[in-house]
Scaffold this active site. Structure first.
Site: not given
Length: 499
Positions: A122, A150, A188, A192-193, A279, A323, A457
Site C-alpha cells: 500500500g 506497518t 544482549s 538477543g538473550c 533491535g 511499532d 495455597h
C-alpha cells in the site's frame, strides 16, 4: 481504474492493524485491510508467536533432558526440521483463525460492518487514496480514515551483510537447516538473550553472546541483569562482556569473528552462524508519506498525539499504531493503540492511553516479567521509594515444582502514600504474577489496597503476598533469618538507606 471505497483502510495486519480492523466492524464500518507479506505480520511470523513457540519447545526439551528431578529420559534427541515444522504449525493455526474471522465478516450485517483483505504493497497517493500493488495487479482504494500499522523489521548492523544463511537476523532463524554447532548472537537486549536461551536450552549449539556493556539487559536494575546473565552462563552461554564487533570474515567452512574489548585486547572466535539482534526499525519506506505531508522523527518513527493521530485530530484522517509509533515495541501496545484509534473515531473514549503500566515478558530461563518503574527509573526521576525482594526458594509451590531459581521484587513510593510503582518477577508463572500488580499501578493502588488479598495455597502468587508483607515487617519468613533471600531497602534523593 475503478476505486473501491471504505470507511477505514488499515496498512498492515499485525497486532495493531488486525485489532483496529476488528474493532471497526463492531461499529458497523467497512474496512480494507492491506498486507504486503504474511498475514499477522511479525506478531505471527518471524516474531512474537514463532519465537515464543520455539522457546516453549526448547524449555520442554530442557526439562525433559534434566537429570535433577529424579528421572532420566533415554533416547532423547531433537531434530531442527521437526522443531521448525511444529513452529510453523503454530503460526499457520493462528493465521487460519484470522482468515476465518475475515471470511466470516466479508459481508456487512445489520449489527456488524465488513472487512476486505487485500494482499499487496500500500502506498499513499493522497490523504484519501492509496495504491495497492501486488504481483498480479494494481488498484486504487479510497478511505475516509487510514491507520498506518506497518510494523518493524530487524535493525541492520553497520558493515555486516545479512545473507540469511550464515549471517542472519531474526527473520532468518527459520532458514537454518539444522542446529548450528557454534553461534554468536550480536546484541544482549531482550531479543538477543531470548535466542541465547532458546539455542542453549536445546544443548546442541555452543552459544556466544556479544554484550557491549558490563551487563545484559542494561536498562534493568543490576540485580535483574546479573540474574539473567548468571542463568545464561549456567545454561552454557559464553557471554563476551564489554566487547565490540570489529568484523566478521567469511571462510569456506566457518565465520571468523573478531572482537575488541574495552581493556584493549582482542579475541578471534570461530562460529558457523552469526545472529544479529540489535533491535528493530519501523517499516515506513515507500508507503508515500511525502504525498500526505507526514514526516518522520529523527529516530525514524511517526509523531502521534494522544489519540495516535499524525496531526491535529479534528483535521487529521491518518493515524499510526504499533511499532511505527515510537512507543514500546510490544504486541500489547500495538493492539491497544489500534483499538483506541477506532474508539476515538467512532465511539466514546472512556479513558486516555496510558503507557506507564505496559507489562513486558522476557523469555529467558527462567522467564522474567516486568511492569512499571524499576529502581534506575525511580532514581533518575528523584522518586523516593522502598523496595522488597522475596526469593522463590521460600515459596512452597516453587519448592514443590523444584523451580526455586527466581524472585519477586516490588517497588512502592516512600512518601507516606505507599503507591505501587513497579514489579519485577523471575521464575515460573512470572507472566501471570505481573498482571495483578499492573492493575494496581493502573488504579494507583497502594499497599493498603492489596495487602488483604488472600492467595490460594500452594501457589506461586503467595510469593507476591509475602513480598508485600515484607514492607510492613509482617512476612512469615523474616529477613533476619534469610538475609540473602529476603531484602528490604529504601532510597531517597539524598541517600540510600538500608532497612
Amino acid at each position: 481504474m475503478s476505486i473501491e471505497k471504505y470507511d477505514l483502510v488499515v496498512l498492515g495486519s499485525g497486532p495493531a492493524g488486525f485489532s483496529a480492523a476488528m474493532r471497526a466492524i463492531d461499529f458497523g464500518k467497512s474496512v480494507c485491510l492491506v498486507e504486503a507479506q504474511h498475514l499477522g505480520g511479525a506478531g505471527i511470523m518471524n516474531g512474537a508467536l514463532t519465537s515464543k513457540a520455539m522457546w516453549e519447545l526448547s524449555r520442554d526439551y530442557s526439562i525433559a533432558s534434566s537429570v535433577m528431578r529424579g528421572y532420566r529420559a533415554s533416547g532423547l534427541n531433537v531434530d531442527y526440521k521437526q522443531v521448525q515444522k511444529t513452529i510453523m504449525q503454530a503460526a499457520k493455526q493462528k493465521q487460519l483463525q484470522m482468515l476465518s474471522q475475515i471470511e466470516t465478516y466479508a459481508e456487512p450485517t445489520e449489527k456488524f460492518g465488513n472487512i476486505t483483505l487485500k494482499h499487496g504493497w500500500g502506498k499513499f497517493i493522497d490523504s484519501h487514496t492509496i495504491e495497492v500493488k501486488s504481483e498480479k495487479n494494481t488498484e486504487l482504494v479510497h478511505g475516509d480514515n487510514f491507520i498506518i500499522a506497518t510494523g518493524s523489521r530487524p535493525r541492520p548492523m553497520p558493515d555486516v551483510e545479512i545473507d540469511q544463511e550464515r549471517i542472519i537476523d531474526s527473520e532468518g532463524i527459520m532458514n537454518l537447516k539444522e542446529f548450528p554447532e557454534r553461534m554468536i548472537i550480536l546484541g544482549s537486549g531482550i531479543i538477543g538473550c531470548e535466542f541465547a536461551t532458546i539455542f542453549s536450552n536445546y544443548n546442541q549449539t555452543e552459544v556466544h553472546l556479544l554484550d557491549r556493556q558490563h551487563k545484559v539487559i542494561p536498562y534493568e536494575d543490576d540485580d535483574l541483569s546479573s540474574f539473567v546473565s548468571k542463568n545464561l552462563e549456567n545454561n552454557g552461554v559464553i557471554i563476551h562482556h564489554t566487547a565490540n564487533l570489529r568484523c566478521i570474515r567469511k571462510r569456506p567452512d566457518f565465520l571468523e569473528v573478531v572482537l575488541d574489548y574495552q581493556d584493549g585486547h582482542s579475541k578471534v572466535i570461530e562460529v558457523d552462524v552469526a545472529l544479529v539482534a540489535i533491535g528493530r526499525i519501523p517499516n515506513l519506506d515507500n508507503i508515500g508519506l511525502e504525498n500526505v505531508g507526514i514526516e518522520r522523527t529523527d529516530r525514524g518513527y511517526l509523531n502521534i498525539n494522544e489519540v495516535c493521530a499524525t496531526d491535529d485530530f479534528k483535521a487529521c484522517n491518518v493515524f499510526a499504531a504499533g511499532d511505527v509509533s515510537g512507543h514500546a515495541q510490544l504486541y500489547s501496545v500495538g493492539e491497544l493503540q489500534g483499538r483506541y484509534i477506532v474508539e476515538a473515531l467512532y465511539g466514546n473514549l472512556e479513558y486516555p492511553l496510558d503507557y506507564s503500566n505496559m507489562s513486558t515478558l522476557m523469555f529467558f530461563k527462567p522467564e522474567v516479567a516486568a511492569v512499571g518503574l524499576n529502581e534506575k527509573a525511580c532514581q533518575k526521576r528523584g522518586i523516593p521509594y522502598k523496595v522488597a525482594t522475596y526469593s522463590n526458594s521460600l515459596v512452597n509451590r516453587a519448592v514443590a515444582m523444584r523451580a526455586i531459581d527466581g524472585f519477586i521484587k516490588i517497588i512502592v513510593s516512600d512518601d507516606g502514600k505507599d503507591r505501587i510503582l513497579g514489579m519485577r518477577a523471575a521464575g515460573p508463572q512470572a507472566s501471570t504474577l505481573i498482571t495483578s500488580i499492573a492493575y494496581q499501578i493502573t488504579q494507583k493502588g497502594t499497599l493498603k489496597d492489596i495487602r488483604q488479598n488472600v492467595h490460594p495455597h500452594p501457589s506461586i502468587s503467595e510469593g507476591v503476598q509475602e513480598c508485600l508483607r515484607v514492607f510492613e515487617e509482617k512476612s512469615i519468613y523474616k529477613p533476619k533469618a534469610f538475609p540473602d533471600l529476603i531484602k528490604l531497602k529504601s532510597w531517597k534523593p539524598e541517600k540510600v538507606k538500608e532497612a
